[in-house]
Design a protein around this motif. Structure first.
Motif, PDB file in Angstrom:
ATOM      1  N   ALA A   2      56.421  45.604  32.046  1.00 55.10           N
ATOM      2  CA  ALA A   2      56.099  45.839  33.496  1.00 55.10           C
ATOM      3  C   ALA A   2      54.739  45.738  33.710  1.00 55.10           C
ATOM      4  O   ALA A   2      54.185  45.227  34.892  1.00 55.10           O
ATOM      5  CB  ALA A   2      56.417  47.188  33.514  1.00 55.10           C
ATOM      6  N   LYS A   3      53.770  45.627  32.648  1.00 54.52           N
ATOM      7  CA  LYS A   3      52.421  45.323  33.188  1.00 54.52           C
ATOM      8  C   LYS A   3      52.248  44.034  33.374  1.00 54.52           C
ATOM      9  O   LYS A   3      51.325  43.553  33.988  1.00 54.52           O
ATOM     10  CB  LYS A   3      51.663  45.680  31.467  1.00 54.52           C
ATOM     11  N   PHE A   4      52.863  43.025  32.769  1.00 50.34           N
ATOM     12  CA  PHE A   4      52.876  41.646  32.994  1.00 50.34           C
ATOM     13  C   PHE A   4      53.558  41.508  34.327  1.00 50.34           C
ATOM     14  O   PHE A   4      53.199  40.544  35.351  1.00 50.34           O
ATOM     15  CB  PHE A   4      53.443  40.792  31.973  1.00 50.34           C
ATOM     16  N   GLY A   5      54.531  42.028  34.827  1.00 42.59           N
ATOM     17  CA  GLY A   5      55.041  42.149  36.255  1.00 42.59           C
ATOM     18  C   GLY A   5      54.010  42.530  37.172  1.00 42.59           C
ATOM     19  O   GLY A   5      53.695  42.001  38.175  1.00 42.59           O
ATOM     20  N   ALA A   6      53.033  43.563  36.643  1.00 35.92           N
ATOM     21  CA  ALA A   6      51.790  44.089  37.476  1.00 35.92           C
ATOM     22  C   ALA A   6      50.901  42.975  37.830  1.00 35.92           C
ATOM     23  O   ALA A   6      50.121  42.844  38.568  1.00 35.92           O
ATOM     24  CB  ALA A   6      51.399  45.203  36.937  1.00 35.92           C
ATOM     25  N   LEU A   7      50.579  42.188  36.620  1.00 34.07           N
ATOM     26  CA  LEU A   7      49.752  40.911  36.641  1.00 34.07           C
ATOM     27  C   LEU A   7      50.272  39.694  37.183  1.00 34.07           C
ATOM     28  O   LEU A   7      49.542  38.700  37.302  1.00 34.07           O
ATOM     29  CB  LEU A   7      49.498  40.595  35.028  1.00 34.07           C
ATOM     30  N   GLY A   8      51.557  39.926  38.005  1.00 37.25           N
ATOM     31  CA  GLY A   8      52.258  38.736  38.719  1.00 37.25           C
ATOM     32  C   GLY A   8      52.947  38.033  38.112  1.00 37.25           C
ATOM     33  O   GLY A   8      53.530  37.107  38.670  1.00 37.25           O
ATOM     34  N   GLN A  36      41.972  51.319  32.934  1.00 34.52           N
ATOM     35  CA  GLN A  36      42.371  50.764  34.442  1.00 34.52           C
ATOM     36  C   GLN A  36      43.770  50.995  34.651  1.00 34.52           C
ATOM     37  O   GLN A  36      44.680  51.143  33.584  1.00 34.52           O
ATOM     38  CB  GLN A  36      41.925  49.346  34.160  1.00 34.52           C
ATOM     39  N   ARG A  37      44.318  51.156  35.970  1.00 35.32           N
ATOM     40  CA  ARG A  37      45.434  51.177  36.464  1.00 35.32           C
ATOM     41  C   ARG A  37      45.928  50.100  37.008  1.00 35.32           C
ATOM     42  O   ARG A  37      45.212  49.556  37.953  1.00 35.32           O
ATOM     43  CB  ARG A  37      45.376  52.389  37.071  1.00 35.32           C
ATOM     44  N   ARG A  38      47.317  49.636  37.137  1.00 34.04           N
ATOM     45  CA  ARG A  38      47.934  48.870  38.070  1.00 34.04           C
ATOM     46  C   ARG A  38      49.179  49.288  38.200  1.00 34.04           C
ATOM     47  O   ARG A  38      49.830  50.002  37.585  1.00 34.04           O
ATOM     48  CB  ARG A  38      48.274  47.386  37.299  1.00 34.04           C
ATOM     49  N   GLN A  39      49.633  48.947  39.439  1.00 31.66           N
ATOM     50  CA  GLN A  39      51.032  49.314  39.961  1.00 31.66           C
ATOM     51  C   GLN A  39      51.946  48.212  39.461  1.00 31.66           C
ATOM     52  O   GLN A  39      52.042  47.150  39.758  1.00 31.66           O
ATOM     53  CB  GLN A  39      51.095  49.588  41.515  1.00 31.66           C
ATOM     54  N   ALA A  40      53.222  48.613  38.772  1.00 25.17           N
ATOM     55  CA  ALA A  40      54.316  47.682  38.306  1.00 25.17           C
ATOM     56  C   ALA A  40      55.112  47.672  39.544  1.00 25.17           C
ATOM     57  O   ALA A  40      55.445  48.253  40.447  1.00 25.17           O
ATOM     58  CB  ALA A  40      54.856  48.458  37.153  1.00 25.17           C
ATOM     59  N   PRO A  41      55.478  46.383  39.979  1.00 26.37           N
ATOM     60  CA  PRO A  41      56.301  46.066  41.006  1.00 26.37           C
ATOM     61  C   PRO A  41      58.024  46.413  40.554  1.00 26.37           C
ATOM     62  O   PRO A  41      58.625  46.593  41.505  1.00 26.37           O
ATOM     63  CB  PRO A  41      56.178  44.429  41.052  1.00 26.37           C
ATOM     64  N   TRP A  42      58.195  46.925  39.380  1.00 26.24           N
ATOM     65  CA  TRP A  42      59.549  47.040  38.915  1.00 26.24           C
ATOM     66  C   TRP A  42      59.500  47.920  37.683  1.00 26.24           C
ATOM     67  O   TRP A  42      58.618  47.715  36.767  1.00 26.24           O
ATOM     68  CB  TRP A  42      60.469  45.857  39.007  1.00 26.24           C
ATOM     69  N   ARG A  43      60.869  48.309  37.367  1.00 26.48           N
ATOM     70  CA  ARG A  43      61.063  48.907  35.878  1.00 26.48           C
ATOM     71  C   ARG A  43      62.205  48.622  35.520  1.00 26.48           C
ATOM     72  O   ARG A  43      63.220  48.849  36.229  1.00 26.48           O
ATOM     73  CB  ARG A  43      60.704  50.413  36.313  1.00 26.48           C
ATOM     74  N   LEU A  44      62.449  48.491  34.321  1.00 27.44           N
ATOM     75  CA  LEU A  44      63.657  48.245  33.551  1.00 27.44           C
ATOM     76  C   LEU A  44      64.203  49.418  32.976  1.00 27.44           C
ATOM     77  O   LEU A  44      63.448  50.231  32.123  1.00 27.44           O
ATOM     78  CB  LEU A  44      63.392  47.011  32.518  1.00 27.44           C
ATOM     79  N   ILE A  81      40.792  41.565  31.034  1.00 36.00           N
ATOM     80  CA  ILE A  81      40.510  40.535  30.383  1.00 36.00           C
ATOM     81  C   ILE A  81      41.803  39.753  30.418  1.00 36.00           C
ATOM     82  O   ILE A  81      41.821  38.397  30.452  1.00 36.00           O
ATOM     83  CB  ILE A  81      40.156  40.936  28.691  1.00 36.00           C
ATOM     84  N   ALA A  82      43.052  40.236  30.467  1.00 36.00           N
ATOM     85  CA  ALA A  82      44.312  39.429  30.516  1.00 36.00           C
ATOM     86  C   ALA A  82      44.205  38.679  31.626  1.00 36.00           C
ATOM     87  O   ALA A  82      44.315  37.668  31.741  1.00 36.00           O
ATOM     88  CB  ALA A  82      45.553  40.535  30.601  1.00 36.00           C
ATOM     89  N   GLU A  83      43.722  39.139  32.831  1.00 39.65           N
ATOM     90  CA  GLU A  83      43.477  38.570  34.131  1.00 39.65           C
ATOM     91  C   GLU A  83      42.646  37.384  33.948  1.00 39.65           C
ATOM     92  O   GLU A  83      43.071  36.132  34.620  1.00 39.65           O
ATOM     93  CB  GLU A  83      43.224  39.531  35.381  1.00 39.65           C
ATOM     94  N   LEU A  84      41.251  37.402  33.628  1.00 40.65           N
ATOM     95  CA  LEU A  84      40.551  36.532  33.234  1.00 40.65           C
ATOM     96  C   LEU A  84      41.045  35.331  32.450  1.00 40.65           C
ATOM     97  O   LEU A  84      40.842  34.313  32.613  1.00 40.65           O
ATOM     98  CB  LEU A  84      39.141  36.862  32.860  1.00 40.65           C
ATOM     99  N   ALA A  85      41.583  35.887  31.305  1.00 40.33           N
ATOM    100  CA  ALA A  85      42.081  34.903  30.400  1.00 40.33           C
ATOM    101  C   ALA A  85      43.373  33.967  30.950  1.00 40.33           C
ATOM    102  O   ALA A  85      43.470  32.829  30.782  1.00 40.33           O
ATOM    103  CB  ALA A  85      42.261  35.404  29.017  1.00 40.33           C
ATOM    104  N   MET A  86      44.089  34.810  31.384  1.00 38.80           N
ATOM    105  CA  MET A  86      45.440  34.078  32.110  1.00 38.80           C
ATOM    106  C   MET A  86      45.091  33.182  33.036  1.00 38.80           C
ATOM    107  O   MET A  86      45.443  31.968  33.118  1.00 38.80           O
ATOM    108  CB  MET A  86      46.423  35.029  32.407  1.00 38.80           C
ATOM    109  N   ASP A  87      44.043  33.473  33.786  1.00 35.02           N
ATOM    110  CA  ASP A  87      43.449  32.601  35.035  1.00 35.02           C
ATOM    111  C   ASP A  87      42.949  30.970  34.354  1.00 35.02           C
ATOM    112  O   ASP A  87      43.046  30.103  34.822  1.00 35.02           O
ATOM    113  CB  ASP A  87      42.344  33.016  35.740  1.00 35.02           C
TER     114      ASP A  87
END
Ligand SMILES: [Zn+2]
Length: 399
Positions: free
Chosen positions: A308-314, A366-374, A273-279
């Motif tokens: 990090a999840k928002f990092g994963a969303l680009g 659902q799973r996503r790969q985060a590009p980074w971690r703080l 839903i985040a991907e669809l809504a942000m688009d």
């Protein structure tokens, strides 16, 4: 045991050496030293001279304003859902915890005197429309929402809190969903509106499983009010219609300046839903956790994991940081928070940015790969270095 006002604040200056200093609110982003003295940021500059105070080596790390988590439940000991912000703050760099309606008028003073004031971290409380707040919420064997009985929506009691503690109430909270209100949601919305107007503070409404539907909720939110759980997948409470299109009511709310809060929670965040809504233009004004006792061990963990999840969303890292600093500070009408600049309060966090983050899971599995971690290395709140309880502090209920 030290609270924020116990005089523990070190008179000794602290020089944070060589980090990448990012202040997303002003756009400042440079490698620099940061000197903290007498509770303020005394200087930000390259190659500050060594002084007789302490030094912290931040080479290769990020130095950012203390983070703001705009959706938490921090009434530890007074509600089942409450987490100990003073324990979690030093690990995650979150120095400002917006508590979203843990206390109602019946329990607000307990929160204020026994948790908020003694805490080292800053807690900004929204008061619940319900007199009992979230006292019983999260008790899995006692399925009674805080407004299943509408008589708990007592505006006289809220007026009493306004008269005694008005300056310390950051907003009014209504969980407008079936689990909290039963069938009462639609009739409680105008009362929540009236309560926020009476207190002169923003209204935050959570959406979830109907009733009420999100289309019924949004007309009660005006410019500066807050919708939370914006990417939740619940039936009737989601921002997308059956065809995956952003609802007209949501578009209208965005246009009139309703603020949008993530509020991840256990069941309120869907990558899909985040991907669809942000688009379609529904971007958050705040990335937040809805951290509570049932999700702190997963899937939420802490604000850093949600970031990090928002990092994963680009989303760009500096934008992610803005949504946990300057942006929520503006939403909460505290523009002095979430900033890192000379003359401001010494309130910051140092993070190591590690490439190749974790595989992260949302509320739907659902799973996503985060590009980074703080990884948090230092947290300073209101001029005080926050050490973890593991560094010798006991986690006593009465700290
Ligand atoms: Zn919440």
């Amino acid at each position: 045991m030290g609270g924020a006002n116990s005089g523990e604040q070190s008179p000794e200056p602290l020089l944070i050496r060589g980090g990448r200093v990012i202040d997303p609110g002003s756009g400042f982003d440079q490698v620099a030293d940061v000197l903290l003295a007498q509770g303020r940021v005394a200087a930000i500059s390259r190659d500050l001279p060594t002084n007789d105070g302490a030094e912290f080596d931040a080479h290769g790390a990020l130095v950012v304003p203390g983070l703001i988590d705009m959706h938490t439940h921090a009434y530890w000991g007074g509600t089942l859902l409450g987490v100990n912000a003073d324990k979690l703050g030093p690990r995650s760099g979150v120095t400002t915890w917006v508590d979203c309606g843990s206390a109602g008028a019946a329990t607000f003073e307990g929160f204020l005197y026994h948790v908020i004031r003694p805490s080292r971290v800053r807690i900004l409380p929204l008061i619940n429309l319900s007199y009992i707040g979230l006292t019983a919420a999260g008790n899995l064997s006692m399925d009674v929402g805080e407004l299943h009985d509408w008589r708990f929506a007592d505006l006289r009691e809220l007026a009493r809190m306004r008269d005694t503690h008005g300056g310390e109430i950051a907003g009014v909270k209504l969980r407008a969903s079936n689990n909290a209100c039963g069938e009462n949601g639609p009739m409680l919305l105008p009362l929540a509106r009236e309560a926020a107007d009476m207190l002169g503070v923003p209204l935050m409404v959570h959406v979830g499983a109907a009733p009420p539907t999100i289309d019924e909720v949004l007309p009660f939110l005006a410019e500066g009010d807050i919708l939370t759980h914006i990417y939740n997948p619940a039936l009737g409470g989601g921002v997308l219609d059956a065809r995956g299109k952003l609802r007209t009511s949501v578009r209208d709310a965005l246009a009139r300046g309703v603020r949008m809060d993530v509020g991840h929670g256990g069941s309120s965040f869907s990558f899909r839903i985040a991907e669809l809504a942000m688009d379609q233009g529904l971007l958050p004004d705040a990335i937040s956790t809805d951290l509570h006792a049932h999700n702190v061990d997963g899937p939420v963990f802490d604000l850093l994991a949600v970031m990090a999840k928002f990092g994963a969303l680009g989303m760009d890292l500096v934008e992610v940081l803005r949504l946990v600093t300057a942006s929520p500070a503006t939403v909460m009408r505290h523009p002095e928070l979430g900033r890192l600049g000379v003359g401001g309060e010494a309130d910051l966090a140092v993070f190591r940015l590690e490439a190749g983050g974790d595989e992260l899971v949302d509320s739907e599995g659902q799973r996503r790969q985060a590009p980074w971690r703080l990884r948090n290395e230092l947290t300073v709140c209101r001029g005080q270095v926050l050490h973890s309880f593991e560094d010798g502090r006991s986690e006593g209920r009465h700290y």
